[in-house]
Design a protein around this motif. Sequence first.
Motif, PDB file in Angstrom:
ATOM      1  N   VAL A   1     -42.336  30.328  53.174  1.00  0.00           N
ATOM      2  CA  VAL A   1     -42.973  31.643  53.010  1.00  0.00           C
ATOM      3  C   VAL A   1     -41.910  32.658  52.612  1.00  0.00           C
ATOM      4  CG1 VAL A   1     -44.346  33.468  54.074  1.00  0.00           C
ATOM      5  CG2 VAL A   1     -44.691  31.080  54.765  1.00  0.00           C
ATOM      6  N   THR A   2     -42.084  33.294  51.469  1.00  0.00           N
ATOM      7  CA  THR A   2     -41.111  34.275  50.995  1.00  0.00           C
ATOM      8  C   THR A   2     -41.796  35.587  50.647  1.00  0.00           C
ATOM      9  OG1 THR A   2     -41.291  33.742  48.633  1.00  0.00           O
ATOM     10  CG2 THR A   2     -39.784  32.378  49.950  1.00  0.00           C
ATOM     11  N   ALA A   3     -40.982  36.642  50.629  1.00  0.00           N
ATOM     12  CA  ALA A   3     -41.544  37.951  50.277  1.00  0.00           C
ATOM     13  C   ALA A   3     -42.060  37.954  48.845  1.00  0.00           C
ATOM     14  CB  ALA A   3     -40.487  39.041  50.463  1.00  0.00           C
ATOM     15  N   ALA A   4     -41.376  37.271  47.959  1.00  0.00           N
ATOM     16  CA  ALA A   4     -41.755  37.325  46.545  1.00  0.00           C
ATOM     17  C   ALA A   4     -43.008  36.513  46.256  1.00  0.00           C
ATOM     18  CB  ALA A   4     -40.606  36.827  45.675  1.00  0.00           C
ATOM     19  N   ASP A   5     -43.164  35.373  46.922  1.00  0.00           N
ATOM     20  CA  ASP A   5     -44.232  34.437  46.550  1.00  0.00           C
ATOM     21  C   ASP A   5     -45.213  34.136  47.681  1.00  0.00           C
ATOM     22  OD1 ASP A   5     -43.334  34.028  43.866  1.00  0.00           O
ATOM     23  OD2 ASP A   5     -41.647  32.922  44.699  1.00  0.00           O
ATOM     24  N   GLY A   6     -45.004  34.676  48.857  1.00  0.00           N
ATOM     25  CA  GLY A   6     -45.891  34.352  49.967  1.00  0.00           C
ATOM     26  C   GLY A   6     -45.722  32.895  50.369  1.00  0.00           C
ATOM     27  N   ALA A   7     -46.843  32.306  50.776  1.00  0.00           N
ATOM     28  CA  ALA A   7     -46.815  30.922  51.268  1.00  0.00           C
ATOM     29  C   ALA A   7     -46.825  29.964  50.082  1.00  0.00           C
ATOM     30  CB  ALA A   7     -48.005  30.674  52.173  1.00  0.00           C
TER      31      ALA A   7
ATOM     32  N   PHE B   1     -56.429  33.645  46.602  1.00  0.00           N
ATOM     33  CA  PHE B   1     -55.205  34.441  46.458  1.00  0.00           C
ATOM     34  C   PHE B   1     -54.000  33.515  46.526  1.00  0.00           C
ATOM     35  CE2 PHE B   1     -58.038  37.841  48.013  1.00  0.00           C
ATOM     36  CZ  PHE B   1     -57.750  38.828  47.101  1.00  0.00           C
ATOM     37  N   THR B   2     -53.252  33.454  45.487  1.00  0.00           N
ATOM     38  CA  THR B   2     -52.068  32.603  45.460  1.00  0.00           C
ATOM     39  C   THR B   2     -51.061  33.085  46.511  1.00  0.00           C
ATOM     40  OG1 THR B   2     -52.410  32.363  43.082  1.00  0.00           O
ATOM     41  CG2 THR B   2     -50.271  31.661  43.957  1.00  0.00           C
ATOM     42  N   GLY B   3     -50.660  32.169  47.386  1.00  0.00           N
ATOM     43  CA  GLY B   3     -49.637  32.485  48.372  1.00  0.00           C
ATOM     44  C   GLY B   3     -50.141  33.150  49.638  1.00  0.00           C
ATOM     45  N   ALA B   4     -51.449  33.402  49.737  1.00  0.00           N
ATOM     46  CA  ALA B   4     -51.973  34.156  50.882  1.00  0.00           C
ATOM     47  C   ALA B   4     -51.905  33.356  52.180  1.00  0.00           C
ATOM     48  CB  ALA B   4     -53.408  34.591  50.618  1.00  0.00           C
ATOM     49  N   CYS B   5     -51.675  34.057  53.281  1.00  0.00           N
ATOM     50  CA  CYS B   5     -51.559  33.450  54.608  1.00  0.00           C
ATOM     51  C   CYS B   5     -52.857  33.555  55.401  1.00  0.00           C
ATOM     52  CB  CYS B   5     -50.393  34.076  55.346  1.00  0.00           C
ATOM     53  SG  CYS B   5     -48.830  33.741  54.483  1.00  0.00           S
TER      54      CYS B   5
ATOM     55  N   ASP C   1     -40.469  26.597  57.540  1.00  0.00           N
ATOM     56  CA  ASP C   1     -41.080  27.936  57.550  1.00  0.00           C
ATOM     57  C   ASP C   1     -40.484  28.830  56.462  1.00  0.00           C
ATOM     58  OD1 ASP C   1     -38.650  28.672  58.644  1.00  0.00           O
ATOM     59  OD2 ASP C   1     -39.491  29.370  60.541  1.00  0.00           O
ATOM     60  N   SER C   2     -39.385  28.401  55.877  1.00  0.00           N
ATOM     61  CA  SER C   2     -38.802  29.158  54.762  1.00  0.00           C
ATOM     62  C   SER C   2     -39.641  29.039  53.492  1.00  0.00           C
ATOM     63  CB  SER C   2     -37.385  28.667  54.490  1.00  0.00           C
ATOM     64  OG  SER C   2     -37.410  27.277  54.153  1.00  0.00           O
TER      65      SER C   2
END
Lengths: 309, 309, 309, 309
Positions: free
Chosen positions: D128-134, D295-299, D125-126
């Motif tokens: 997912v980050t604030a800088a890059d999303g998923a 969207f790159t990294g979108a959840c 689950d790590s």
Amino acid sequence: MALTDELRELAAAVSNWGRWGDDDERGTQNLIDGAATRRGLDTVRAGRTRSLAVPLDQTSPQRGGAPGRIAPLRTMIGINQTYVPGPGEAAFNDDTVVMAMAAGTHIDALAHVTYDGFMYNGFPDSAVTAADGATRCGAQALGPILSRGVLLDLPAVKGVGRLETGYAITADDLDAAVAHAKVALAPGDVLLVRTGQVQLLHKGKVEAYNHDTSGLSVGTIEWIRRHDLGAVFTDTYVFEVWPPEDWGSMMPVHMIHLRDMGQIQGQNFDFEALAVDCAEEGRWEFLFTAAPEPFTGACSTPVNPLATF
Amino acid sequence: MALTDELRELAAAVSNWGRWGDDDERGTQNLIDGAATRRGLDTVRAGRTRSLAVPLDQTSPQRGGAPGRIAPLRTMIGINQTYVPGPGEAAFNDDTVVMAMAAGTHIDALAHVTYDGFMYNGFPDSAVTAADGATRCGAQALGPILSRGVLLDLPAVKGVGRLETGYAITADDLDAAVAHAKVALAPGDVLLVRTGQVQLLHKGKVEAYNHDTSGLSVGTIEWIRRHDLGAVFTDTYVFEVWPPEDWGSMMPVHMIHLRDMGQIQGQNFDFEALAVDCAEEGRWEFLFTAAPEPFTGACSTPVNPLATF
Amino acid sequence: MALTDELRELAAAVSNWGRWGDDDERGTQNLIDGAATRRGLDTVRAGRTRSLAVPLDQTSPQRGGAPGRIAPLRTMIGINQTYVPGPGEAAFNDDTVVMAMAAGTHIDALAHVTYDGFMYNGFPDSAVTAADGATRCGAQALGPILSRGVLLDLPAVKGVGRLETGYAITADDLDAAVAHAKVALAPGDVLLVRTGQVQLLHKGKVEAYNHDTSGLSVGTIEWIRRHDLGAVFTDTYVFEVWPPEDWGSMMPVHMIHLRDMGQIQGQNFDFEALAVDCAEEGRWEFLFTAAPEPFTGACSTPVNPLATF
Amino acid sequence: MALTDELRELAAAVSNWGRWGDDDERGTQNLIDGAATRRGLDTVRAGRTRSLAVPLDQTSPQRGGAPGRIAPLRTMIGINQTYVPGPGEAAFNDDTVVMAMAAGTHIDALAHVTYDGFMYNGFPDSAVTAADGATRCGAQALGPILSRGVLLDLPAVKGVGRLETGYAITADDLDAAVAHAKVALAPGDVLLVRTGQVQLLHKGKVEAYNHDTSGLSVGTIEWIRRHDLGAVFTDTYVFEVWPPEDWGSMMPVHMIHLRDMGQIQGQNFDFEALAVDCAEEGRWEFLFTAAPEPFTGACSTPVNPLATF
């Protein structure tokens, strides 16, 4: 019906158009001269300072308010983000925000309200554009405010916890509160009109806080003009009384204050702790400081106002 | 390599962890006591006030900076919008903004930088979350700053227009500037370190302004700690010198200031006009006022700082 | 000078005002009837599908473009956020975005460009307001597009990697590419005009990608009108050639397409992999599907277009 | 308590981890192969197409929902803005938007829900980050969906206008609706589960729409896994039934679908008009097309899904 004939006469009588020159965009900030600042500074003794702002977050009073007036949403763009791999490196926390300019404690730019095609001092309402915002009378025309602040503690005067919902504050109320404050008002003073309405916000009752609400009536306009106040701030969402005194004339205090008088005003201030301070100090005057955020073109702008004793 | 052994020794030596209690989140703001505020107030004569902020708009220094640090984009949500049809009605201008918290003139919350898993005073770096931001040492822990401000006008001392790009300011430079300012520093004073770098921003050279840049060197850390300054602000984007003195230790001043000392600091201040004021007044001390915007959980926060003479 | 007299004559000649009724806001989407959709479906064999969109993130072509056209900034509002404490609970990842509508691959709403006070079909340009956006000819008037798509692979026709920077595509170029595609165009077909310009975006050269750029010339307008195309999309930022063929008439293709013809068009499509597909398949026709995002009032809107073989 | 022992056994039984390789991030999209797309295409007759999305604006169902899930706020950055002065020049209307990814009709990325420290297919689950999303299992891993869609019209089967608030849909309900649809399900089919709940949104009853709500029960999980569906979409906000069947196990369908099965799913679809279409056509199968925004990294990511007959 917009302003009644009677209110239009009042607007003309209290108008400050041209008073500080044809190019003036500062309105009653012109009244806050060195003497007013000096008068504020001279009230300070120990230097104790208190913020009069509400928190900027999703509890903001704009939540559920007018369309598009969104509460501040702050999000992280990096959490303990390192730019070099490895242990012990500097890790950064950075964030971003989206919000309505008027989401929390704010000062209205004079461009906030227009009518008949004009804003304050005769600038055309077309001076507000989508690309540039308020090119006249925007937040860029607001400067720092340092003056004597005077708290008019209306609930204390009336012996109630907060003014009754929908109560229309009168000129007599203001006179009584000035007497209670033991202050002789002078031009450029900043008036903080406490209603106690913000107590509802403290309790999370956002919609009840927003309206209906006590607030200034049209009967106070001439009084405020006569005293030549530098600024007037309240602890409510609407500023003036709501529902309006006359449904045919909506928001008349905004219209005449901002457009005709160039009266600096603002909303969502929090005077609850200040009222306790004043009662403890036995005085209702202090140094008032407000440094509105310098958003170019803004029609309202966030501010964290201070009272210093 | 993160902090060198030498810098880790320095960090331990200047640490303020526990100094103001195990729960403290205010760091060097604790040094700004009533005496410091009083000292600031006592410098004021005429009450002339100047903003030290840069405009908040698309010219912001964050334009083109770190990912996600977007310049303020202000948009209208209503232009001369009437809520009742018909002539003469109140017409409202309302707006909204999206921006990086650090987009313009700002104060860093102490949570802005962590390392080794901790932020200031031993709070775990996990106290910053996506949902709530900085639950410890965030902007909500910053209060108003009223203190004596002292301008260290380094270009004036050195007889240059602005410090050379990439120049690392030394402790000797600070001593020379204090002597030039004819001030005896006292605990809780607020230091405004002028480099002149902001002149590049005035010219629209955003990338040149951002870096390379003159700034504080690691050699000033002990000096700042010894003088127990309430806050230190600069007219640069990076705060410390860039490129770093040692590429193996990136951003060491941020790391030690924010995490070990709890040193209140901020960036993108504008001291150009202030330097002229000071030279005219023949004094480099004044009342410094800063009321950071109360964004709950923020890791940096906008501020419109003021100098009053 | 805006449109020259000659271009105004052209605009009148190709106008579709009134063609689909006085209330029509859909323009050339009216040409995409059941027969066109059926024609597109009939090209499909295996069902292999490819997206023609660029990623939506900070690499967006709008980065550094027109003021306010910000690249998509996506931020987390919760990272592995549990709403019930304890191990094994559901943990949610949620995010938010801010972006210019035209930040990536998008379709222009017909309201995007106006002149002489009117938008397509004679609606007044005042139908766009700050509060509501495009109340006429906005994205809400766009529906799904399913039709036959035809790739005009101009670099393949000319035997180059990409069209020369600043090259003005002619009607003859389009005829040659149609011949190369071995297709007989029919009303309602969707034209995908490949220039290869998007290769610059792939390489991270955003500003070079944006302009100068090859693109459609005014000489193609009559050709496009004569073929009654449902939509025309390009792999460039500007759509038409830049610098303009005549600096006195800026953006004439936008003006005549959107305002006079009601021509559905869009930009920042990516045809690089599609060109390889077509060459492999030996055919340049396929099912084209685009479902523009239904933002009420939007003047451009994101879309993830598809080609299916 | 998170998942009960019984639900953990179910999760293990229906798990798709490793089924499509250890690096797979696409989950049940792998089931939508050429045959499934072909099967969808073969249902099409006239080519009539309908959008299944709700409008993206301030009426969004996220209004007043989870913290930070803000409804789309679209604002103008230019209104009839000319870049060259003078009459007849091209005037541009441009806009920008801020919104929660899940604000309207959306598809969940598989990274949307994690538990026990893992997301689908064993990614930590790590990721997912604030800088890059998923960085794993984000929207960038979702491709276009073209398959046979099947509407399960539960209110029609039950002879009601909409399912009762809080009704937990069973596997038997799904069987009955498949029989009503006269379809033999095949792997890779896309299931559209109509409850009628979206009628509340049409009426502006956002909070009632959001919850309580009918929705899928844990009893449908094995059924969905057994049928190897490519995707499952509903016309509700929560997707699964609310209040939960067991307050000790919150959001179990999300947990097992997204994390264990890699089941593509989505919410806030609108099947009201589609149900009428199907009844008119006398068939409940059609070409289903969805092109989630890249969207790159979108959840979660917005989508405008289509049904074509």
